[in-house]
Design a protein around this motif. Sequence first.
Motif, PDB file in Angstrom:
ATOM      1  N   LYS A  34       0.829  -1.208   0.000  1.00  0.00           N
ATOM      2  CA  LYS A  34       0.000   0.000   0.000  1.00  0.00           C
ATOM      3  C   LYS A  34       0.866   1.261   0.000  1.00  0.00           C
ATOM      4  CE  LYS A  34      -4.074  -1.942   2.252  1.00  0.00           C
ATOM      5  NZ  LYS A  34      -4.967  -1.875   3.405  1.00  0.00           N
ATOM      6  N   VAL A  35       1.927   1.241   0.775  1.00  0.00           N
ATOM      7  CA  VAL A  35       2.820   2.396   0.832  1.00  0.00           C
ATOM      8  C   VAL A  35       3.513   2.587  -0.516  1.00  0.00           C
ATOM      9  CG1 VAL A  35       4.887   3.335   1.944  1.00  0.00           C
ATOM     10  CG2 VAL A  35       3.170   2.152   3.318  1.00  0.00           C
ATOM     11  N   GLU A  36       3.967   1.472  -1.110  1.00  0.00           N
ATOM     12  CA  GLU A  36       4.615   1.569  -2.418  1.00  0.00           C
ATOM     13  C   GLU A  36       3.646   2.083  -3.478  1.00  0.00           C
ATOM     14  OE1 GLU A  36       6.201  -2.288  -3.156  1.00  0.00           O
ATOM     15  OE2 GLU A  36       7.903  -2.013  -1.808  1.00  0.00           O
ATOM     16  N   ASP A  37       2.397   1.611  -3.433  1.00  0.00           N
ATOM     17  CA  ASP A  37       1.393   2.099  -4.389  1.00  0.00           C
ATOM     18  C   ASP A  37       1.164   3.605  -4.216  1.00  0.00           C
ATOM     19  OD1 ASP A  37       1.107  -0.412  -5.443  1.00  0.00           O
ATOM     20  OD2 ASP A  37      -0.728  -0.902  -4.319  1.00  0.00           O
ATOM     21  N   SER A  38       1.050   4.036  -2.973  1.00  0.00           N
ATOM     22  CA  SER A  38       0.845   5.462  -2.699  1.00  0.00           C
ATOM     23  C   SER A  38       2.029   6.278  -3.213  1.00  0.00           C
ATOM     24  CB  SER A  38       0.682   5.712  -1.201  1.00  0.00           C
ATOM     25  OG  SER A  38      -0.485   5.100  -0.720  1.00  0.00           O
ATOM     26  N   PHE A  39       3.240   5.785  -2.958  1.00  0.00           N
ATOM     27  CA  PHE A  39       4.421   6.496  -3.432  1.00  0.00           C
ATOM     28  C   PHE A  39       4.514   6.495  -4.954  1.00  0.00           C
ATOM     29  CE2 PHE A  39       6.588   6.064   0.825  1.00  0.00           C
ATOM     30  CZ  PHE A  39       6.612   7.420   1.064  1.00  0.00           C
ATOM     31  N   SER A  40       4.127   5.418  -5.608  1.00  0.00           N
ATOM     32  CA  SER A  40       4.191   5.385  -7.072  1.00  0.00           C
ATOM     33  C   SER A  40       3.174   6.365  -7.672  1.00  0.00           C
ATOM     34  CB  SER A  40       3.970   3.971  -7.605  1.00  0.00           C
ATOM     35  OG  SER A  40       2.646   3.551  -7.390  1.00  0.00           O
ATOM     36  N   ILE A  41       1.979   6.445  -7.092  1.00  0.00           N
ATOM     37  CA  ILE A  41       0.982   7.409  -7.558  1.00  0.00           C
ATOM     38  C   ILE A  41       1.504   8.835  -7.348  1.00  0.00           C
ATOM     39  CG2 ILE A  41      -1.314   8.372  -7.097  1.00  0.00           C
ATOM     40  CD1 ILE A  41      -2.212   5.463  -6.472  1.00  0.00           C
ATOM     41  N   PHE A  42       2.059   9.084  -6.180  1.00  0.00           N
ATOM     42  CA  PHE A  42       2.617  10.410  -5.884  1.00  0.00           C
ATOM     43  C   PHE A  42       3.757  10.749  -6.854  1.00  0.00           C
ATOM     44  CE2 PHE A  42       5.814  12.925  -3.588  1.00  0.00           C
ATOM     45  CZ  PHE A  42       5.080  14.090  -3.420  1.00  0.00           C
ATOM     46  N   LEU A  43       4.616   9.753  -7.137  1.00  0.00           N
ATOM     47  CA  LEU A  43       5.725   9.962  -8.052  1.00  0.00           C
ATOM     48  C   LEU A  43       5.227  10.269  -9.463  1.00  0.00           C
ATOM     49  CD1 LEU A  43       8.801   9.945  -8.261  1.00  0.00           C
ATOM     50  CD2 LEU A  43       8.670   7.527  -8.830  1.00  0.00           C
ATOM     51  N   LYS A  44       4.168   9.613  -9.907  1.00  0.00           N
ATOM     52  CA  LYS A  44       3.597   9.873 -11.235  1.00  0.00           C
ATOM     53  C   LYS A  44       3.049  11.302 -11.297  1.00  0.00           C
ATOM     54  CE  LYS A  44       2.404   5.129 -12.410  1.00  0.00           C
ATOM     55  NZ  LYS A  44       1.312   4.157 -12.576  1.00  0.00           N
ATOM     56  N   LYS A  45       2.303  11.704 -10.261  1.00  0.00           N
ATOM     57  CA  LYS A  45       1.766  13.067 -10.226  1.00  0.00           C
ATOM     58  C   LYS A  45       2.896  14.095 -10.208  1.00  0.00           C
ATOM     59  CE  LYS A  45      -2.631  12.061  -7.970  1.00  0.00           C
ATOM     60  NZ  LYS A  45      -3.448  12.258  -6.757  1.00  0.00           N
TER      61      LYS A  45
ATOM     62  N   ASP B 220       5.892  13.711 -11.378  1.00  0.00           N
ATOM     63  CA  ASP B 220       6.523  13.709 -12.701  1.00  0.00           C
ATOM     64  C   ASP B 220       5.695  14.510 -13.703  1.00  0.00           C
ATOM     65  OD1 ASP B 220       8.575  12.933 -14.478  1.00  0.00           O
ATOM     66  OD2 ASP B 220       7.280  11.343 -15.281  1.00  0.00           O
ATOM     67  N   GLN B 221       4.368  14.380 -13.658  1.00  0.00           N
ATOM     68  CA  GLN B 221       3.490  15.152 -14.550  1.00  0.00           C
ATOM     69  C   GLN B 221       3.637  16.649 -14.272  1.00  0.00           C
ATOM     70  OE1 GLN B 221      -0.389  13.547 -13.795  1.00  0.00           O
ATOM     71  NE2 GLN B 221      -0.141  11.839 -15.229  1.00  0.00           N
ATOM     72  N   ARG B 222       3.642  17.019 -13.006  1.00  0.00           N
ATOM     73  CA  ARG B 222       3.809  18.429 -12.643  1.00  0.00           C
ATOM     74  C   ARG B 222       5.149  18.960 -13.130  1.00  0.00           C
ATOM     75  NH1 ARG B 222       1.739  18.419  -6.432  1.00  0.00           N
ATOM     76  NH2 ARG B 222      -0.471  18.136  -6.864  1.00  0.00           N
ATOM     77  N   ASN B 223       6.179  18.150 -12.965  1.00  0.00           N
ATOM     78  CA  ASN B 223       7.505  18.576 -13.415  1.00  0.00           C
ATOM     79  C   ASN B 223       7.533  18.788 -14.922  1.00  0.00           C
ATOM     80  OD1 ASN B 223       8.675  18.687 -10.909  1.00  0.00           O
ATOM     81  ND2 ASN B 223       9.555  16.637 -11.016  1.00  0.00           N
ATOM     82  N   ARG B 224       6.839  17.935 -15.681  1.00  0.00           N
ATOM     83  CA  ARG B 224       6.773  18.117 -17.130  1.00  0.00           C
ATOM     84  C   ARG B 224       6.058  19.415 -17.478  1.00  0.00           C
ATOM     85  NH1 ARG B 224       4.304  12.925 -18.254  1.00  0.00           N
ATOM     86  NH2 ARG B 224       5.732  11.531 -17.221  1.00  0.00           N
ATOM     87  N   VAL B 225       4.925  19.672 -16.803  1.00  0.00           N
ATOM     88  CA  VAL B 225       4.176  20.913 -17.052  1.00  0.00           C
ATOM     89  C   VAL B 225       5.041  22.126 -16.697  1.00  0.00           C
ATOM     90  CG1 VAL B 225       2.207  22.282 -16.273  1.00  0.00           C
ATOM     91  CG2 VAL B 225       1.906  19.856 -16.790  1.00  0.00           C
ATOM     92  N   TYR B 226       5.712  22.076 -15.557  1.00  0.00           N
ATOM     93  CA  TYR B 226       6.568  23.182 -15.145  1.00  0.00           C
ATOM     94  C   TYR B 226       7.731  23.359 -16.119  1.00  0.00           C
ATOM     95  CZ  TYR B 226       4.128  23.224 -10.641  1.00  0.00           C
ATOM     96  OH  TYR B 226       3.193  23.304  -9.650  1.00  0.00           O
ATOM     97  N   SER B 227       8.256  22.261 -16.619  1.00  0.00           N
ATOM     98  CA  SER B 227       9.347  22.336 -17.581  1.00  0.00           C
ATOM     99  C   SER B 227       8.891  23.019 -18.865  1.00  0.00           C
ATOM    100  CB  SER B 227       9.872  20.939 -17.884  1.00  0.00           C
ATOM    101  OG  SER B 227      10.857  20.971 -18.870  1.00  0.00           O
ATOM    102  N   VAL B 228       7.696  22.674 -19.348  1.00  0.00           N
ATOM    103  CA  VAL B 228       7.160  23.313 -20.555  1.00  0.00           C
ATOM    104  C   VAL B 228       6.962  24.809 -20.309  1.00  0.00           C
ATOM    105  CG1 VAL B 228       5.122  23.455 -22.034  1.00  0.00           C
ATOM    106  CG2 VAL B 228       6.086  21.221 -21.481  1.00  0.00           C
ATOM    107  N   GLU B 229       6.378  25.174 -19.177  1.00  0.00           N
ATOM    108  CA  GLU B 229       6.160  26.590 -18.849  1.00  0.00           C
ATOM    109  C   GLU B 229       7.496  27.334 -18.720  1.00  0.00           C
ATOM    110  OE1 GLU B 229       3.319  28.347 -18.689  1.00  0.00           O
ATOM    111  OE2 GLU B 229       2.315  26.527 -19.362  1.00  0.00           O
ATOM    112  N   LEU B 230       8.459  26.677 -18.091  1.00  0.00           N
ATOM    113  CA  LEU B 230       9.774  27.295 -17.935  1.00  0.00           C
ATOM    114  C   LEU B 230      10.439  27.500 -19.290  1.00  0.00           C
ATOM    115  CD1 LEU B 230      11.894  28.268 -15.897  1.00  0.00           C
ATOM    116  CD2 LEU B 230      12.818  25.967 -15.912  1.00  0.00           C
ATOM    117  N   ASN B 231      10.282  26.553 -20.200  1.00  0.00           N
ATOM    118  CA  ASN B 231      10.837  26.712 -21.547  1.00  0.00           C
ATOM    119  C   ASN B 231      10.165  27.870 -22.281  1.00  0.00           C
ATOM    120  OD1 ASN B 231      12.711  24.665 -21.353  1.00  0.00           O
ATOM    121  ND2 ASN B 231      11.347  23.118 -22.182  1.00  0.00           N
ATOM    122  N   LYS B 232       8.843  28.017 -22.114  1.00  0.00           N
ATOM    123  CA  LYS B 232       8.133  29.137 -22.732  1.00  0.00           C
ATOM    124  C   LYS B 232       8.671  30.464 -22.194  1.00  0.00           C
ATOM    125  CE  LYS B 232       3.685  26.895 -23.622  1.00  0.00           C
ATOM    126  NZ  LYS B 232       2.266  26.860 -23.209  1.00  0.00           N
ATOM    127  N   ILE B 233       8.814  30.548 -20.889  1.00  0.00           N
ATOM    128  CA  ILE B 233       9.313  31.776 -20.257  1.00  0.00           C
ATOM    129  C   ILE B 233      10.741  32.063 -20.721  1.00  0.00           C
ATOM    130  CG2 ILE B 233      10.011  32.811 -18.055  1.00  0.00           C
ATOM    131  CD1 ILE B 233       7.576  31.354 -16.815  1.00  0.00           C
TER     132      ILE B 233
END
Length: 147
Positions: A43-54, A56-69
């Motif tokens: 259960k802890v590993e599942d929670s951490f994997s879900i958190f890690l996926k989220k 990673d998605q945020r980091n991709r969005v931030y990376s795209v925004e940072l590249n635009k800026i």
Amino acid sequence: MAKIEELASLIIDEIETFQKGISQLQKETKRIEGLKLILSTKKVEDSFSIFLKKLDQRNRVYSVELNKIQHRLDNFILFPRRYFTPIVLCLIVTIISMFFNVYQFQSFNNIEDKEYNRGANKVKSHIEEFFNDNPDAFKQYQTWKIK
């Protein structure tokens, strides 16, 4: 002696109670030893994997925004593009006006010299005409000039 017998019977009761407690403790110990305890971190590993996926998605969005800026900052100029044309036009008009004013000033000096020469010639011709019409005045002028 009755008190000794009472004490003995109390001690015997306590010992019997203690023995019952020990036998129950032994039974529980055996039962606990027989239990297999399985520790699961799924259960802890599942929670951490879900958190890690989220994350990673945020980091991709931030990376795209940072590249635009970063792209906007790379193309940044000191003033907006909509001001470029009016500023260039103002500079061109100012430069043309300066050249025109310099030309007018030089022309004014030339015109001033021409007009001075023309006026001087008119005065000379007028004086010569006066002296031609009045020879006595010319003779008086000559004597005055010699003095």
